[in-house]
Design an enzyme around this catalytic site. Structure first.
Site, PDB file in Angstrom:
ATOM      1  N   SER A   1     -31.469   9.482 -14.242  1.00  0.00           N
ATOM      2  CA  SER A   1     -31.358   7.905 -14.973  1.00  0.00           C
ATOM      3  C   SER A   1     -30.413   8.046 -15.999  1.00  0.00           C
ATOM      4  O   SER A   1     -29.744   7.627 -16.638  1.00  0.00           O
ATOM      5  CB  SER A   1     -32.376   8.548 -16.021  1.00  0.00           C
ATOM      6  OG  SER A   1     -33.527   8.596 -15.563  1.00  0.00           O
TER       7      SER A   1
ATOM      8  N   GLY B   1     -28.951   6.874  -8.772  1.00  0.00           N
ATOM      9  CA  GLY B   1     -29.622   6.997  -8.135  1.00  0.00           C
ATOM     10  C   GLY B   1     -29.974   5.124  -8.433  1.00  0.00           C
ATOM     11  O   GLY B   1     -29.059   4.044  -8.066  1.00  0.00           O
ATOM     12  N   GLY B   2     -30.819   4.982  -8.958  1.00  0.00           N
ATOM     13  CA  GLY B   2     -31.477   3.597  -9.372  1.00  0.00           C
ATOM     14  C   GLY B   2     -30.144   2.329 -10.075  1.00  0.00           C
ATOM     15  O   GLY B   2     -30.526   1.501  -9.213  1.00  0.00           O
TER      16      GLY B   2
ATOM     17  N   GLU C   1     -35.578  15.185  -3.848  1.00  0.00           N
ATOM     18  CA  GLU C   1     -36.874  14.842  -2.913  1.00  0.00           C
ATOM     19  C   GLU C   1     -37.108  15.921  -1.476  1.00  0.00           C
ATOM     20  O   GLU C   1     -38.443  15.680  -0.896  1.00  0.00           O
ATOM     21  CB  GLU C   1     -36.793  13.403  -3.095  1.00  0.00           C
ATOM     22  CG  GLU C   1     -36.555  12.515  -4.281  1.00  0.00           C
ATOM     23  CD  GLU C   1     -35.739  11.540  -4.733  1.00  0.00           C
ATOM     24  OE1 GLU C   1     -35.384  11.230  -3.405  1.00  0.00           O
ATOM     25  OE2 GLU C   1     -35.437  11.432  -5.586  1.00  0.00           O
TER      26      GLU C   1
ATOM     27  N   HIS D   1     -31.079  17.379  -2.220  1.00  0.00           N
ATOM     28  CA  HIS D   1     -31.881  17.066  -3.457  1.00  0.00           C
ATOM     29  C   HIS D   1     -33.178  17.467  -3.424  1.00  0.00           C
ATOM     30  O   HIS D   1     -33.823  17.649  -2.385  1.00  0.00           O
ATOM     31  CB  HIS D   1     -31.970  15.086  -3.027  1.00  0.00           C
ATOM     32  CG  HIS D   1     -32.110  14.465  -3.716  1.00  0.00           C
ATOM     33  ND1 HIS D   1     -33.292  13.577  -4.511  1.00  0.00           N
ATOM     34  CD2 HIS D   1     -31.345  13.487  -5.010  1.00  0.00           C
ATOM     35  CE1 HIS D   1     -33.428  13.298  -5.175  1.00  0.00           C
ATOM     36  NE2 HIS D   1     -31.953  12.794  -5.409  1.00  0.00           N
TER      37      HIS D   1
ATOM     38  N   ASN E   1     -26.364   7.437  -4.454  1.00  0.00           N
ATOM     39  CA  ASN E   1     -27.765   7.665  -3.863  1.00  0.00           C
ATOM     40  C   ASN E   1     -28.251   6.645  -4.077  1.00  0.00           C
ATOM     41  O   ASN E   1     -29.304   6.646  -4.710  1.00  0.00           O
ATOM     42  CB  ASN E   1     -28.087   8.914  -4.811  1.00  0.00           C
ATOM     43  CG  ASN E   1     -29.237   9.004  -3.616  1.00  0.00           C
ATOM     44  OD1 ASN E   1     -29.730   8.709  -2.624  1.00  0.00           O
ATOM     45  ND2 ASN E   1     -29.803  10.314  -3.685  1.00  0.00           N
ATOM     46  N   TRP E   2     -28.548   5.733  -2.289  1.00  0.00           N
ATOM     47  CA  TRP E   2     -28.926   4.685  -2.495  1.00  0.00           C
ATOM     48  C   TRP E   2     -30.531   4.460  -2.243  1.00  0.00           C
ATOM     49  O   TRP E   2     -31.691   4.271  -2.678  1.00  0.00           O
ATOM     50  CB  TRP E   2     -28.736   4.310  -1.375  1.00  0.00           C
ATOM     51  CG  TRP E   2     -27.223   2.842  -2.656  1.00  0.00           C
ATOM     52  CD1 TRP E   2     -26.204   3.168  -3.213  1.00  0.00           C
ATOM     53  CD2 TRP E   2     -26.735   1.771  -0.496  1.00  0.00           C
ATOM     54  NE1 TRP E   2     -25.492   2.136  -3.335  1.00  0.00           N
ATOM     55  CE2 TRP E   2     -25.889   1.329  -1.800  1.00  0.00           C
ATOM     56  CE3 TRP E   2     -26.933   1.381   0.464  1.00  0.00           C
ATOM     57  CZ2 TRP E   2     -24.522   0.574  -1.253  1.00  0.00           C
ATOM     58  CZ3 TRP E   2     -26.022   0.634   0.379  1.00  0.00           C
ATOM     59  CH2 TRP E   2     -24.953  -0.016  -0.421  1.00  0.00           C
ATOM     60  N   LYS E   3     -30.822   6.175  -1.873  1.00  0.00           N
ATOM     61  CA  LYS E   3     -32.131   6.286  -1.139  1.00  0.00           C
ATOM     62  C   LYS E   3     -32.306   6.232   0.028  1.00  0.00           C
ATOM     63  O   LYS E   3     -31.288   5.447   0.411  1.00  0.00           O
ATOM     64  CB  LYS E   3     -33.104   6.775  -2.314  1.00  0.00           C
ATOM     65  CG  LYS E   3     -32.214   8.043  -4.133  1.00  0.00           C
ATOM     66  CD  LYS E   3     -33.334   8.209  -4.448  1.00  0.00           C
ATOM     67  CE  LYS E   3     -32.762   8.940  -6.085  1.00  0.00           C
ATOM     68  NZ  LYS E   3     -33.591   9.579  -6.742  1.00  0.00           N
TER      69      LYS E   3
ATOM     70  N   GLY F   1     -35.267   9.239 -11.534  1.00  0.00           N
ATOM     71  CA  GLY F   1     -35.836   8.167 -11.363  1.00  0.00           C
ATOM     72  C   GLY F   1     -36.992   7.332 -13.243  1.00  0.00           C
ATOM     73  O   GLY F   1     -38.299   7.044 -12.785  1.00  0.00           O
TER      74      GLY F   1
ATOM     75  N   GLU G   1     -29.085  18.255 -11.085  1.00  0.00           N
ATOM     76  CA  GLU G   1     -30.519  16.253 -11.361  1.00  0.00           C
ATOM     77  C   GLU G   1     -30.951  17.467 -11.561  1.00  0.00           C
ATOM     78  O   GLU G   1     -32.596  18.609 -10.790  1.00  0.00           O
ATOM     79  CB  GLU G   1     -30.636  15.967 -10.140  1.00  0.00           C
ATOM     80  CG  GLU G   1     -29.495  15.767  -8.989  1.00  0.00           C
ATOM     81  CD  GLU G   1     -29.431  14.460  -8.584  1.00  0.00           C
ATOM     82  OE1 GLU G   1     -29.151  13.177  -8.804  1.00  0.00           O
ATOM     83  OE2 GLU G   1     -30.617  15.149  -7.541  1.00  0.00           O
TER      84      GLU G   1
END
Ligand code: 13P
Length: 253
Positions: A215, A236-237, A99, A97, A9-11, A175, A169
């Site tokens: 994470s 993500g990251g 977010e 998600h 998930n590059w966001k 994050g 999640e």
């Protein structure tokens, strides 16, 4: 046997040029996906076609949008429909998600509508659920996640739920560098599967891939993915670093 999936998930990250460099670097790293494993790239809308093209000819590699709108078409300036995504051969769509729930006020009902219109258009949802820290501290995480599933998914038929993809999640792990422990992840994934089994029966529950997100890194993916009810991750990251995401793909069961 349910699919094992490493989903990026590059966001809202990377320019087109950076995304191309990342994909080129990643595709140059040897990795093997067996019949039962998939790599999925959840990329910003403007890069979907490009990433899809880069993956052409690659087995078991797919693209995902990070959202779609819940209406078919019309005067909704700035939104992107499921039909549009299908027309450019997008495979998956990440829905719900945390977010989006938090910053864009996505409700259970809106997510149910997004799930429906995605399925109608042949997109596979990756449906996200997960609790905030305060919910976990109050010991209410199981009920909280169960409600998210019930309110947005349980209108679906058994056929629609077969082979479905869910991502757990926990918000406190996103994050933050703080993953759920292997035990916490396994406990919640087993809970989710038991809730699904109660509603749809064990065979369908066993066909559903439940990914862990929060994470996930190159150095912890293997142990988390080794848990019996964890069927891969939504990342993500670490998905923004080619070597790290390649290692995560290689950590799938
Ligand atoms: P991080 O891997 O950066 O914690 O993000 C997880 C996530 O939100 C994936 O959807």
């Amino acid at each position: 046997m349910r699919k094992q999936i490493a989903a990026a998930n590059w966001k809202m990250n990377l320019t087109l040029q950076q995304s191309e460099a990342l994909m080129n670097e990643l595709l140059a790293i040897p990795h093997t996906l067996n019949e039962n494993q998939q790599a999925v790239f959840g990329v910003p809308f403007p890069y979907l076609i490009n990433v899809k093209n880069k993956l052409s000819g690659k087995k078991n590699a797919f693209v995902a949008a990070q959202n779609c709108y819940d209406k078919k078409s019309g005067a909704y300036t700035g939104e992107v429909s499921a039909e549009m995504l299908k027309s450019i051969s997008v495979d998956y769509v990440i829905l719900g998600h945390s977010e989006r729930r938090e910053y864009f006020n996505e409700s259970h009902a809106m997510l149910a509508a997004k799930v429906n219109i995605s399925l109608e258009n042949g997109l596979k949802p990756i449906f996200c659920c997960g609790e905030a820290l305060s919910v976990r501290e109050a010991g209410n995480e199981n009920n909280f996640v169960e409600t998210q599933l019930k309110e947005s998914l349980f209108h679906l038929s058994a056929a629609q739920m077969t082979g479905f993809v869910i991502a757990y999640e926990p918000i406190w792990a996103i994050g933050t560098g703080k993953t759920a422990s292997n035990e916490q992840a396994q406990q919640m994934h087993a809970h989710i599967r038991s809730v699904l089994a109660k509603q749809y029966g064990q065979a369908i529950a066993d066909s559903i891939s439940i990914l862990y997100g929060g994470s996930v890194k190159a150095n912890n993916a293997k142990e988390i993915f080794a848990q019996p009810d964890v069927d891969g991750g939504l990342v993500g990251g670490a998905s923004l670093v080619a070597a790290d995401f390649a290692a995560i793909i290689n950590s799938l069961k």
